[in-house]
Design a protein around this motif. Structure first.
Motif, PDB file in Angstrom:
ATOM      1  N   HIS A  22      42.525  -3.642  21.474  1.00 41.72           N
ATOM      2  CA  HIS A  22      42.303  -2.334  22.086  1.00 41.72           C
ATOM      3  C   HIS A  22      41.302  -1.570  21.237  1.00 41.72           C
ATOM      4  O   HIS A  22      41.454  -1.431  20.039  1.00 41.72           O
ATOM      5  N   VAL A  23      40.247  -1.063  21.882  1.00 47.34           N
ATOM      6  CA  VAL A  23      39.183  -0.350  21.186  1.00 47.34           C
ATOM      7  C   VAL A  23      39.422   1.154  21.272  1.00 47.34           C
ATOM      8  O   VAL A  23      39.733   1.676  22.344  1.00 47.34           O
ATOM      9  N   GLN A  24      39.318   1.826  20.161  1.00 51.12           N
ATOM     10  CA  GLN A  24      39.395   3.291  20.139  1.00 51.12           C
ATOM     11  C   GLN A  24      38.070   3.839  19.657  1.00 51.12           C
ATOM     12  O   GLN A  24      37.492   3.337  18.689  1.00 51.12           O
ATOM     13  N   LEU A  25      37.601   4.861  20.331  1.00 43.12           N
ATOM     14  CA  LEU A  25      36.302   5.453  20.032  1.00 43.12           C
ATOM     15  C   LEU A  25      36.462   6.947  19.775  1.00 43.12           C
ATOM     16  O   LEU A  25      37.100   7.642  20.567  1.00 43.12           O
ATOM     17  N   VAL A  26      35.858   7.412  18.686  1.00 40.98           N
ATOM     18  CA  VAL A  26      35.960   8.827  18.334  1.00 40.98           C
ATOM     19  C   VAL A  26      34.555   9.363  18.083  1.00 40.98           C
ATOM     20  O   VAL A  26      33.869   8.913  17.152  1.00 40.98           O
ATOM     21  N   GLU A  27      34.136  10.317  18.920  1.00 37.05           N
ATOM     22  CA  GLU A  27      32.804  10.898  18.786  1.00 37.05           C
ATOM     23  C   GLU A  27      32.823  12.122  17.875  1.00 37.05           C
ATOM     24  O   GLU A  27      33.847  12.806  17.756  1.00 37.05           O
ATOM     25  N   SER A  28      31.678  12.404  17.281  1.00 36.55           N
ATOM     26  CA  SER A  28      31.490  13.628  16.506  1.00 36.55           C
ATOM     27  C   SER A  28      30.004  13.955  16.489  1.00 36.55           C
ATOM     28  O   SER A  28      29.171  13.118  16.859  1.00 36.55           O
ATOM     29  N   GLY A  29      29.681  15.192  16.076  1.00 34.03           N
ATOM     30  CA  GLY A  29      28.284  15.555  15.898  1.00 34.03           C
ATOM     31  C   GLY A  29      27.696  16.448  16.963  1.00 34.03           C
ATOM     32  O   GLY A  29      26.541  16.855  16.867  1.00 34.03           O
ATOM     33  N   GLY A  30      28.470  16.760  17.996  1.00 33.62           N
ATOM     34  CA  GLY A  30      27.949  17.655  19.020  1.00 33.62           C
ATOM     35  C   GLY A  30      27.826  19.075  18.498  1.00 33.62           C
ATOM     36  O   GLY A  30      28.240  19.386  17.383  1.00 33.62           O
ATOM     37  N   GLY A  31      27.225  19.946  19.299  1.00 32.30           N
ATOM     38  CA  GLY A  31      27.081  21.330  18.904  1.00 32.30           C
ATOM     39  C   GLY A  31      26.052  22.032  19.757  1.00 32.30           C
ATOM     40  O   GLY A  31      25.645  21.525  20.809  1.00 32.30           O
ATOM     41  N   SER A  32      25.655  23.197  19.301  1.00 31.74           N
ATOM     42  CA  SER A  32      24.658  24.003  20.011  1.00 31.74           C
ATOM     43  C   SER A  32      23.355  24.000  19.231  1.00 31.74           C
ATOM     44  O   SER A  32      23.370  24.129  18.002  1.00 31.74           O
ATOM     45  N   VAL A  33      22.255  23.884  19.944  1.00 33.27           N
ATOM     46  CA  VAL A  33      20.948  23.822  19.298  1.00 33.27           C
ATOM     47  C   VAL A  33      19.921  24.439  20.235  1.00 33.27           C
ATOM     48  O   VAL A  33      20.104  24.450  21.458  1.00 33.27           O
ATOM     49  N   GLN A  34      18.856  24.946  19.663  1.00 33.23           N
ATOM     50  CA  GLN A  34      17.775  25.485  20.481  1.00 33.23           C
ATOM     51  C   GLN A  34      16.889  24.357  21.003  1.00 33.23           C
ATOM     52  O   GLN A  34      16.813  23.276  20.406  1.00 33.23           O
ATOM     53  N   ALA A  35      16.228  24.621  22.105  1.00 28.78           N
ATOM     54  CA  ALA A  35      15.304  23.644  22.673  1.00 28.78           C
ATOM     55  C   ALA A  35      14.275  23.221  21.623  1.00 28.78           C
ATOM     56  O   ALA A  35      13.777  24.052  20.866  1.00 28.78           O
ATOM     57  N   GLY A  36      14.021  21.916  21.587  1.00 25.50           N
ATOM     58  CA  GLY A  36      13.119  21.368  20.589  1.00 25.50           C
ATOM     59  C   GLY A  36      13.820  20.885  19.337  1.00 25.50           C
ATOM     60  O   GLY A  36      13.200  20.207  18.501  1.00 25.50           O
ATOM     61  N   GLY A  37      15.081  21.229  19.199  1.00 20.27           N
ATOM     62  CA  GLY A  37      15.845  20.832  18.025  1.00 20.27           C
ATOM     63  C   GLY A  37      16.404  19.426  18.124  1.00 20.27           C
ATOM     64  O   GLY A  37      16.128  18.697  19.081  1.00 20.27           O
ATOM     65  N   SER A  38      17.201  19.065  17.116  1.00 15.92           N
ATOM     66  CA  SER A  38      17.753  17.715  17.025  1.00 15.92           C
ATOM     67  C   SER A  38      19.245  17.756  16.733  1.00 15.92           C
ATOM     68  O   SER A  38      19.745  18.709  16.120  1.00 15.92           O
ATOM     69  N   LEU A  39      19.922  16.714  17.170  1.00 17.71           N
ATOM     70  CA  LEU A  39      21.318  16.487  16.837  1.00 17.71           C
ATOM     71  C   LEU A  39      21.533  14.990  16.684  1.00 17.71           C
ATOM     72  O   LEU A  39      20.813  14.189  17.306  1.00 17.71           O
ATOM     73  N   ARG A  40      22.514  14.622  15.871  1.00 16.38           N
ATOM     74  CA  ARG A  40      22.897  13.219  15.783  1.00 16.38           C
ATOM     75  C   ARG A  40      24.369  13.083  16.106  1.00 16.38           C
ATOM     76  O   ARG A  40      25.214  13.673  15.429  1.00 16.38           O
ATOM     77  N   LEU A  41      24.651  12.301  17.126  1.00 14.56           N
ATOM     78  CA  LEU A  41      26.028  12.011  17.500  1.00 14.56           C
ATOM     79  C   LEU A  41      26.474  10.721  16.820  1.00 14.56           C
ATOM     80  O   LEU A  41      25.681   9.789  16.660  1.00 14.56           O
ATOM     81  N   SER A  42      27.746  10.691  16.451  1.00 16.18           N
ATOM     82  CA  SER A  42      28.338   9.496  15.857  1.00 16.18           C
ATOM     83  C   SER A  42      29.546   9.075  16.677  1.00 16.18           C
ATOM     84  O   SER A  42      30.243   9.920  17.241  1.00 16.18           O
ATOM     85  N   CYS A  43      29.785   7.776  16.703  1.00 15.72           N
ATOM     86  CA  CYS A  43      30.951   7.232  17.396  1.00 15.72           C
ATOM     87  C   CYS A  43      31.576   6.189  16.496  1.00 15.72           C
ATOM     88  O   CYS A  43      30.984   5.131  16.260  1.00 15.72           O
ATOM     89  N   ALA A  44      32.757   6.496  15.978  1.00 17.68           N
ATOM     90  CA  ALA A  44      33.489   5.566  15.120  1.00 17.68           C
ATOM     91  C   ALA A  44      34.400   4.712  15.985  1.00 17.68           C
ATOM     92  O   ALA A  44      35.235   5.238  16.722  1.00 17.68           O
ATOM     93  N   ALA A  45      34.223   3.399  15.891  1.00 17.70           N
ATOM     94  CA  ALA A  45      34.989   2.464  16.712  1.00 17.70           C
ATOM     95  C   ALA A  45      36.013   1.730  15.859  1.00 17.70           C
ATOM     96  O   ALA A  45      35.706   1.289  14.745  1.00 17.70           O
ATOM     97  N   SER A  46      37.222   1.606  16.380  1.00 21.78           N
ATOM     98  CA  SER A  46      38.244   0.794  15.735  1.00 21.78           C
ATOM     99  C   SER A  46      38.765  -0.216  16.752  1.00 21.78           C
ATOM    100  O   SER A  46      38.621  -0.009  17.955  1.00 21.78           O
ATOM    101  N   GLY A  47      39.365  -1.291  16.237  1.00 25.94           N
ATOM    102  CA  GLY A  47      39.836  -2.333  17.144  1.00 25.94           C
ATOM    103  C   GLY A  47      38.673  -3.063  17.788  1.00 25.94           C
ATOM    104  O   GLY A  47      38.737  -3.455  18.947  1.00 25.94           O
ATOM    105  N   TYR A  48      37.627  -3.262  17.045  1.00 26.25           N
ATOM    106  CA  TYR A  48      36.390  -3.888  17.550  1.00 26.25           C
ATOM    107  C   TYR A  48      36.677  -5.314  17.968  1.00 26.25           C
ATOM    108  O   TYR A  48      37.126  -6.109  17.183  1.00 26.25           O
ATOM    109  N   THR A  49      36.413  -5.614  19.242  1.00 21.88           N
ATOM    110  CA  THR A  49      36.701  -6.938  19.764  1.00 21.88           C
ATOM    111  C   THR A  49      35.531  -7.403  20.629  1.00 21.88           C
ATOM    112  O   THR A  49      34.506  -6.756  20.708  1.00 21.88           O
TER     113      THR A  49
END
Length: 122
Positions: free
Chosen positions: A1-28
């Motif tokens: 069973h795979v579990q996925l947990v996202e992080s890194g979202g937020g608010s930003v102005q146009a033209g800006g940058s964000l990096r999202l992360s997804c930590a996976a467990s139970g990788y099969t």
């Protein structure tokens, strides 16, 4: 069973940058593909980017050249680097995992989903 947990979202102005992360467990074998989808209010969930076996990448036309998906197998983590963000990128972003078979663009082909992280671009 795979579990996925996202992080890194937020608010930003146009033209800006964000990096999202997804930590996976139970990788099969169910995780041959890792991907990112997004869903804005009143719209269908759409595929943003995917990575196959940590190497081959796929992108929606709307984000090509601005977003980059990558995978760190040692950390079982998938990233989505988002640059030159636009207001139309505003959505809830979901990490997903699936095995082989079926087009990556279709949400129905994915087996596992994270809880989502909000991205707002103003």
């Amino acid at each position: 069973h795979v579990q996925l947990v996202e992080s890194g979202g937020g608010s930003v102005q146009a033209g800006g940058s964000l990096r999202l992360s997804c930590a996976a467990s139970g990788y099969t074998d169910s995780s041959k593909y890792m991907g990112w989808f997004r869903q804005a209010p009143g719209k269908e969930r759409e595929g943003v980017a995917a990575i196959r076996t940590g190497v081959v990448t796929y992108y929606a036309d709307s984000v090509k050249g601005r977003f980059t998906i990558s995978q760190d197998n040692g950390k079982n983590t998938v990233y989505l680097q988002m640059n030159s963000l636009k207001p139309e990128d505003t959505a809830m972003y979901y990490c997903a995992a699936k095995g082989f078979g079926g087009t990556w663009r279709e949400a129905g082909n994915w087996n596992y989903w994270g809880q989502g992280t909000q991205v707002t671009v103003s």
